[in-house]
Design an enzyme around this catalytic site. Sequence first.
Site, PDB file in Angstrom:
ATOM      1  N   ASP A   1      -3.052  -1.531  -5.137  1.00  0.00           N
ATOM      2  CA  ASP A   1      -1.653  -1.726  -4.171  1.00  0.00           C
ATOM      3  C   ASP A   1      -1.226  -3.061  -4.884  1.00  0.00           C
ATOM      4  O   ASP A   1      -1.674  -3.911  -4.352  1.00  0.00           O
ATOM      5  CB  ASP A   1      -1.702  -1.371  -3.228  1.00  0.00           C
TER       6      ASP A   1
ATOM      7  N   SER B   1       2.730   4.111   4.122  1.00  0.00           N
ATOM      8  CA  SER B   1       3.424   2.663   3.828  1.00  0.00           C
ATOM      9  C   SER B   1       4.483   2.669   5.029  1.00  0.00           C
ATOM     10  O   SER B   1       4.085   2.505   6.175  1.00  0.00           O
ATOM     11  CB  SER B   1       4.124   3.205   2.487  1.00  0.00           C
TER      12      SER B   1
ATOM     13  N   HIS C   1      -1.021   2.104  -4.612  1.00  0.00           N
ATOM     14  CA  HIS C   1      -0.176   2.554  -3.292  1.00  0.00           C
ATOM     15  C   HIS C   1      -0.084   3.958  -2.921  1.00  0.00           C
ATOM     16  O   HIS C   1      -0.068   4.203  -1.726  1.00  0.00           O
ATOM     17  CB  HIS C   1       1.160   1.914  -3.285  1.00  0.00           C
TER      18      HIS C   1
END
Length: 432
Positions: A363, A245, A391
């Site tokens: 995600d 991320s 995610h």
Amino acid sequence: MLTGVTDGIFCCLLGAPPNAVGPLESVESSDGYTFVEVKPGRVLRVKHAGPAPAPTPPPPLSDAAQGDQSGLVRCQRRITVYRNGRLLVENLGRAPRADLLHGQNGSGEPPAALEVELADPAGSDGRSVPGSAGSGSGGRRRRARRPKRTIHIDCEKRITSCKGAQADVVLFFIHGVGGSLAIWKEQLDFFVRLGYEVVAPDLAGHGASSAPQVAAAYTFYALAEDMRAIFKRYAKKRNVLIGHSYGVSFCTFLAHEYPDLVHKVIMINGGGPTALEPSLCSVFNMPTCVLHCLSPCLAWSFLKAGFARQGAKEKQLLKEGNAFNVSSFVLRAMMSGQYWPEGDEVYHAELTVPVLLVHGMHDKFVPVEEDQRMAEILLLAFLKLIDEGSHMVMLECPETVNTLLHEFLLWEPEPSPKALPEPLPAPPEEKK
């Protein structure tokens, strides 16, 4: 932390600059963590683990002495930025694309030219158009455009297999917003068992790192300098960066700053190759007290968006993995501090390091189109999709992620036809 405060007081008394960065000080804890003071009063917790030091082997012969051409890749690329906001990326050499993983998603040779409309700060997504820059819609020829600047890349890189028994290989794991180094537990344990040296820091304000009560401490640039300090402390000859991320942005920053030290990069649900700019209309712009009251709702929203399923197992992973456990002040400062205008498409197109992109198909934070666009922009990129992941795919599917990462570490490109050794001449036949 106390040492940092004391040093800060002495700096004020002695007239030394308060922000001067001196030698990194560290304290070893009994549970295997290291607390590194990257700046006075700014302490990061770091997990540093690896195998016991082995006897030093004799130094290997140089590549020239061995005549070894394995893993040698010629990186040739021309990047042209036009005044109308378009970007033309021309791949001039042969890139090793399709020989990485069996069953790779979207494998194939990269297009000879890729034309991209640079994403504007307002957030409109750029469209990539493979093919020639001179083709126009409706058969209409475009007017010749004046380039704003042109970047030429022409270098050779040796990409080799990174094995656990090799003492010059270090794996760096960098988490994202709201997480901690605990999200990498399965990966850290897996690679330490294989003999790798691993380094995983807690970002400032996360995990057990210090949490300054100043919003400026959580800008992208402040956090990037923290990661630079950690990288320079532990880096060896061949370093692999693994980011998740927001942590992907710091991996990109380090790969751009240290191209000779970063050997490979792995980006997990990192998003597209666009410059960072905080959103003006976001729930994270609310006052800290309001965010604190909304924290149960935010945690539930993260569970729904970050995990493919929302069962008891996922709730336990969210709690044990510290996937989203940060104060309201730090969360607000982190989200509003994501300003990095340099990290645009051109910045990513300049990277010559091989990159593995891992994306969880469930995600809801990062659409798959963003990682696909990242794969198009990067010179040496491989995209792998995990159907059952979201995610937090490293928590949901640790075995799959570990296998993908390990295969990428062991991968090295096939030698080019010119680098293949010539066959030995056949022995002469004996005359009777």
